[in-house]
Design an enzyme around this catalytic site. Sequence first.
Site, PDB file in Angstrom:
ATOM      1  N   TRP A   1      37.964  -9.802  42.319  1.00 36.59           N
ATOM      2  CA  TRP A   1      39.242 -10.175  42.389  1.00 36.59           C
ATOM      3  C   TRP A   1      39.666 -11.534  42.683  1.00 36.59           C
ATOM      4  O   TRP A   1      39.353 -11.759  43.862  1.00 36.59           O
ATOM      5  CB  TRP A   1      40.040  -9.015  43.038  1.00 36.59           C
ATOM      6  CG  TRP A   1      41.723  -9.439  42.501  1.00 36.59           C
ATOM      7  CD1 TRP A   1      42.482 -10.355  43.123  1.00 36.59           C
ATOM      8  CD2 TRP A   1      42.343  -8.908  41.425  1.00 36.59           C
ATOM      9  NE1 TRP A   1      43.844 -10.313  42.307  1.00 36.59           N
ATOM     10  CE2 TRP A   1      43.709  -9.499  41.558  1.00 36.59           C
ATOM     11  CE3 TRP A   1      42.108  -7.801  40.590  1.00 36.59           C
ATOM     12  CZ2 TRP A   1      44.695  -9.213  40.405  1.00 36.59           C
ATOM     13  CZ3 TRP A   1      42.930  -7.638  39.440  1.00 36.59           C
ATOM     14  CH2 TRP A   1      44.325  -8.014  39.656  1.00 36.59           C
TER      15      TRP A   1
ATOM     16  N   GLN B   1      49.734  -9.629  35.504  1.00 33.12           N
ATOM     17  CA  GLN B   1      49.124 -10.669  36.121  1.00 33.12           C
ATOM     18  C   GLN B   1      48.865 -12.162  35.323  1.00 33.12           C
ATOM     19  O   GLN B   1      48.782 -13.181  35.862  1.00 33.12           O
ATOM     20  CB  GLN B   1      48.423 -10.459  37.242  1.00 33.12           C
ATOM     21  CG  GLN B   1      49.008  -9.588  38.348  1.00 33.12           C
ATOM     22  CD  GLN B   1      48.192  -9.052  39.517  1.00 33.12           C
ATOM     23  OE1 GLN B   1      47.322  -8.134  39.398  1.00 33.12           O
ATOM     24  NE2 GLN B   1      48.090  -9.882  40.388  1.00 33.12           N
TER      25      GLN B   1
ATOM     26  N   GLU C   1      50.570 -13.255  41.426  1.00 28.17           N
ATOM     27  CA  GLU C   1      50.318 -12.436  42.776  1.00 28.17           C
ATOM     28  C   GLU C   1      51.705 -11.877  43.171  1.00 28.17           C
ATOM     29  O   GLU C   1      52.075 -11.832  44.360  1.00 28.17           O
ATOM     30  CB  GLU C   1      49.424 -13.291  43.958  1.00 28.17           C
ATOM     31  CG  GLU C   1      49.330 -12.534  45.021  1.00 28.17           C
ATOM     32  CD  GLU C   1      48.463 -11.391  44.873  1.00 28.17           C
ATOM     33  OE1 GLU C   1      47.639 -11.275  43.872  1.00 28.17           O
ATOM     34  OE2 GLU C   1      48.611 -10.320  45.710  1.00 28.17           O
ATOM     35  N   TRP C   2      52.047 -10.996  42.290  1.00 21.69           N
ATOM     36  CA  TRP C   2      53.301  -9.987  42.630  1.00 21.69           C
ATOM     37  C   TRP C   2      54.344 -10.589  43.478  1.00 21.69           C
ATOM     38  O   TRP C   2      54.895 -11.798  42.871  1.00 21.69           O
ATOM     39  CB  TRP C   2      52.622  -8.758  43.218  1.00 21.69           C
ATOM     40  CG  TRP C   2      51.480  -8.220  42.435  1.00 21.69           C
ATOM     41  CD1 TRP C   2      50.323  -8.026  42.902  1.00 21.69           C
ATOM     42  CD2 TRP C   2      51.413  -7.525  41.077  1.00 21.69           C
ATOM     43  NE1 TRP C   2      49.532  -7.472  41.844  1.00 21.69           N
ATOM     44  CE2 TRP C   2      50.246  -7.137  40.661  1.00 21.69           C
ATOM     45  CE3 TRP C   2      52.492  -7.384  40.302  1.00 21.69           C
ATOM     46  CZ2 TRP C   2      49.984  -6.542  39.423  1.00 21.69           C
ATOM     47  CZ3 TRP C   2      52.344  -6.675  38.890  1.00 21.69           C
ATOM     48  CH2 TRP C   2      51.104  -6.295  38.499  1.00 21.69           C
TER      49      TRP C   2
ATOM     50  N   ASN D   1      45.684   2.252  38.959  1.00 24.10           N
ATOM     51  CA  ASN D   1      45.371   1.361  40.147  1.00 24.10           C
ATOM     52  C   ASN D   1      46.201   1.367  41.448  1.00 24.10           C
ATOM     53  O   ASN D   1      47.395   1.217  41.205  1.00 24.10           O
ATOM     54  CB  ASN D   1      45.329  -0.183  39.435  1.00 24.10           C
ATOM     55  CG  ASN D   1      45.045  -1.248  40.648  1.00 24.10           C
ATOM     56  OD1 ASN D   1      44.011  -1.336  41.091  1.00 24.10           O
ATOM     57  ND2 ASN D   1      45.968  -1.859  41.313  1.00 24.10           N
ATOM     58  N   GLU D   2      45.412   1.612  42.405  1.00 21.16           N
ATOM     59  CA  GLU D   2      46.240   1.717  43.710  1.00 21.16           C
ATOM     60  C   GLU D   2      47.530   2.316  43.646  1.00 21.16           C
ATOM     61  O   GLU D   2      48.577   1.651  43.904  1.00 21.16           O
ATOM     62  CB  GLU D   2      46.264   0.394  44.183  1.00 21.16           C
ATOM     63  CG  GLU D   2      45.116  -0.703  44.427  1.00 21.16           C
ATOM     64  CD  GLU D   2      45.382  -1.864  44.947  1.00 21.16           C
ATOM     65  OE1 GLU D   2      46.453  -2.194  45.442  1.00 21.16           O
ATOM     66  OE2 GLU D   2      44.412  -2.338  45.417  1.00 21.16           O
TER      67      GLU D   2
ATOM     68  N   GLU E   1      37.830  -4.071  43.341  1.00 21.19           N
ATOM     69  CA  GLU E   1      38.396  -5.131  43.558  1.00 21.19           C
ATOM     70  C   GLU E   1      38.123  -5.504  45.122  1.00 21.19           C
ATOM     71  O   GLU E   1      37.967  -4.782  45.978  1.00 21.19           O
ATOM     72  CB  GLU E   1      39.925  -4.927  43.750  1.00 21.19           C
ATOM     73  CG  GLU E   1      40.653  -5.064  42.397  1.00 21.19           C
ATOM     74  CD  GLU E   1      42.222  -4.993  42.470  1.00 21.19           C
ATOM     75  OE1 GLU E   1      42.733  -5.397  43.544  1.00 21.19           O
ATOM     76  OE2 GLU E   1      42.769  -4.616  41.645  1.00 21.19           O
TER      77      GLU E   1
ATOM     78  N   ASN F   1      39.456  -0.478  46.094  1.00 20.24           N
ATOM     79  CA  ASN F   1      39.639  -1.986  46.293  1.00 20.24           C
ATOM     80  C   ASN F   1      39.899  -2.154  47.923  1.00 20.24           C
ATOM     81  O   ASN F   1      40.427  -1.270  48.468  1.00 20.24           O
ATOM     82  CB  ASN F   1      41.117  -2.127  45.956  1.00 20.24           C
ATOM     83  CG  ASN F   1      41.054  -2.146  44.341  1.00 20.24           C
ATOM     84  OD1 ASN F   1      39.948  -1.978  43.710  1.00 20.24           O
ATOM     85  ND2 ASN F   1      42.187  -2.100  43.652  1.00 20.24           N
TER      86      ASN F   1
ATOM     87  N   ARG G   1      36.945  -5.924  34.061  1.00 15.73           N
ATOM     88  CA  ARG G   1      37.853  -4.933  34.172  1.00 15.73           C
ATOM     89  C   ARG G   1      39.477  -5.534  33.886  1.00 15.73           C
ATOM     90  O   ARG G   1      39.687  -6.514  34.602  1.00 15.73           O
ATOM     91  CB  ARG G   1      37.840  -4.342  35.748  1.00 15.73           C
ATOM     92  CG  ARG G   1      39.059  -3.215  36.126  1.00 15.73           C
ATOM     93  CD  ARG G   1      38.981  -3.025  37.595  1.00 15.73           C
ATOM     94  NE  ARG G   1      40.222  -2.258  37.722  1.00 15.73           N
ATOM     95  CZ  ARG G   1      40.967  -2.282  38.922  1.00 15.73           C
ATOM     96  NH1 ARG G   1      40.725  -3.273  39.828  1.00 15.73           N
ATOM     97  NH2 ARG G   1      41.959  -1.603  38.783  1.00 15.73           N
TER      98      ARG G   1
ATOM     99  N   TYR H   1      40.216  -5.238  50.755  1.00 17.24           N
ATOM    100  CA  TYR H   1      40.362  -6.741  51.224  1.00 17.24           C
ATOM    101  C   TYR H   1      40.409  -6.854  52.639  1.00 17.24           C
ATOM    102  O   TYR H   1      39.800  -8.029  53.144  1.00 17.24           O
ATOM    103  CB  TYR H   1      41.857  -6.861  50.863  1.00 17.24           C
ATOM    104  CG  TYR H   1      41.883  -7.013  49.075  1.00 17.24           C
ATOM    105  CD1 TYR H   1      41.629  -8.416  48.586  1.00 17.24           C
ATOM    106  CD2 TYR H   1      42.468  -5.980  48.407  1.00 17.24           C
ATOM    107  CE1 TYR H   1      41.915  -8.426  47.067  1.00 17.24           C
ATOM    108  CE2 TYR H   1      42.466  -6.273  47.045  1.00 17.24           C
ATOM    109  CZ  TYR H   1      42.052  -7.173  46.509  1.00 17.24           C
ATOM    110  OH  TYR H   1      41.991  -7.446  45.212  1.00 17.24           O
TER     111      TYR H   1
ATOM    112  N   HIS I   1      48.473  -0.587  35.843  1.00 14.81           N
ATOM    113  CA  HIS I   1      48.080  -1.458  36.911  1.00 14.81           C
ATOM    114  C   HIS I   1      49.823  -1.797  37.184  1.00 14.81           C
ATOM    115  O   HIS I   1      50.098  -3.066  36.921  1.00 14.81           O
ATOM    116  CB  HIS I   1      47.297  -2.542  36.491  1.00 14.81           C
ATOM    117  CG  HIS I   1      46.886  -3.214  37.882  1.00 14.81           C
ATOM    118  ND1 HIS I   1      45.586  -3.599  38.148  1.00 14.81           N
ATOM    119  CD2 HIS I   1      47.340  -3.719  38.920  1.00 14.81           C
ATOM    120  CE1 HIS I   1      45.286  -4.133  39.226  1.00 14.81           C
ATOM    121  NE2 HIS I   1      46.579  -4.361  39.789  1.00 14.81           N
TER     122      HIS I   1
END
Length: 472
Positions: A422, A23, A429-430, A168-169, A375, A298, A80, A300, A124
């Site tokens: 984050w 990213q 952003e992906w 990660n996730e 995050e 994480n 991180r 959101y 990640h």
Amino acid sequence: MTESSPLGFPEDFLWGSATAAYQIEGAAREDGRTPSIWDTFSHTPGKVLAGDTGDVACDHYHRWREDIDLMSALNLKAYRFSVSWSRVQPTGRGPAVQRGLDFYRKLADGLLERGIMPAVTLYHWDLPQELEDAGGWPERDTAKRFADYARLVGEALGDRVSMWITLNEPWCSAFLGYGSGVHAPGRTEPEAVLRAAHHLNLGHGLGVRALREVLPRDAQVGITLNPAAVRPHTQAPEDVDAQRRIDALQNRIWTGPVLHGRYPADLIADTSRVSDWSFLKDGDEAAIRQPLDFLGINYYSPTIVSAAEPGSENARNDGHGASNHSPWVGAEDVEFHQAPGPRTEMGWSIDPTGMTELLMRFHREAPGLPLYVTENGAAFDDKPDADGAVHDPDRIAYLHGHLAAVHAAIEQGADVRGYFLWSLLDNFEWAYGYSKRFGITHVDFDSQARTPKDSAQWYARVIAANQLPPQA
Ligand code: PNW
């Protein structure tokens, strides 16, 4: 406690910020780096909004010194970042590329010089393309390759990095990468999703074992999940059952084996139509359950679900991006709802109660296991004003609400050791490319100019005071 008193945090609370290699780094073809699945995916027309790629991103690979200056001005206690697997082990096998490792050595040293603790995420989402060509995460061998890679990075950075996150996730890797296909490698194969999930779990377990062999005794090793705070749309039994099923597919599929050494029976039953679970071998669950030093969470936005007809419009609109393929293998009939009220630029509803709920859940489920928020943050449509300043009161309000929710969990007894915002920088952003800005630092992607937003100044003050002001 009244509205007007500040919320103090524990003395050693680790205030941080987070990023990920693909990213921010750019330098996609430098110093021996080979393509990862995200290079291939982003260069495939139609996969990422506006055709954006991570070729340059924030050019952090060349601007890391300046970026450490930004962190220092923020008073960060920890940072991180993730290691790009194909930068340090281009084919996903065999010896390391020293130039690749040197970048992370210099970065870690630069952080330590400023008194900022480096926290490394090993994976990640950027699998070396060669490993995907060999089958990717649905193949058992990928778990072994990950453990070798973990050992190699552990050996190279173990003398200067004390906090380690294996994955990660993994939910996103398995379900969005192999189910809905909105993330790399963009496969839409229901049967591959659970195989991928299992091999991510196995990779974690084998990776922890490998790290323990090479890291100093006091190194902290954990994993970062994106658990869903799942709520039923109504109290109707079929909605409550939808909640149970999504909880299994997003949460317990990881915490089952990782924390308790066992996949949940209801998950295996729910998914028997898509898979016979023959990939699960004797001894795997024991290998996955390794003693951990912390759990990274994480968070959101909460997840609200109801039962519906399979394939209905809403069942595909789960806030993870547009696809004709549901990531929810075995629960394709579940509908996802956004709560009324404010949302971020991602369309994700703003509800800090999910943060407290998840922290309390893991506090109860894994007594004694320290927790970190690895995050949390929000995308808003920030634009510099005429003077170049970026005013982002919505982000400050979001952060205030969620930090108050972390504080509430600590008050209720949860052992939350730190918070990584984050993100440090606006970044790739992906599937949304550069259209969504999560940074507390604005990045002009033409000039690469960095401008701390109001939220950055705000966060720096929170860290310096070690407390949250009464109001945002
Ligand atoms: C996380 N979803 O990704 C990642 O760890 C970050 O790399 C990312 O930039 C950040 O959250 C913001 O999106 C997610 O679809 C990506 O629910 C997608 C989802 C959740 C998290």
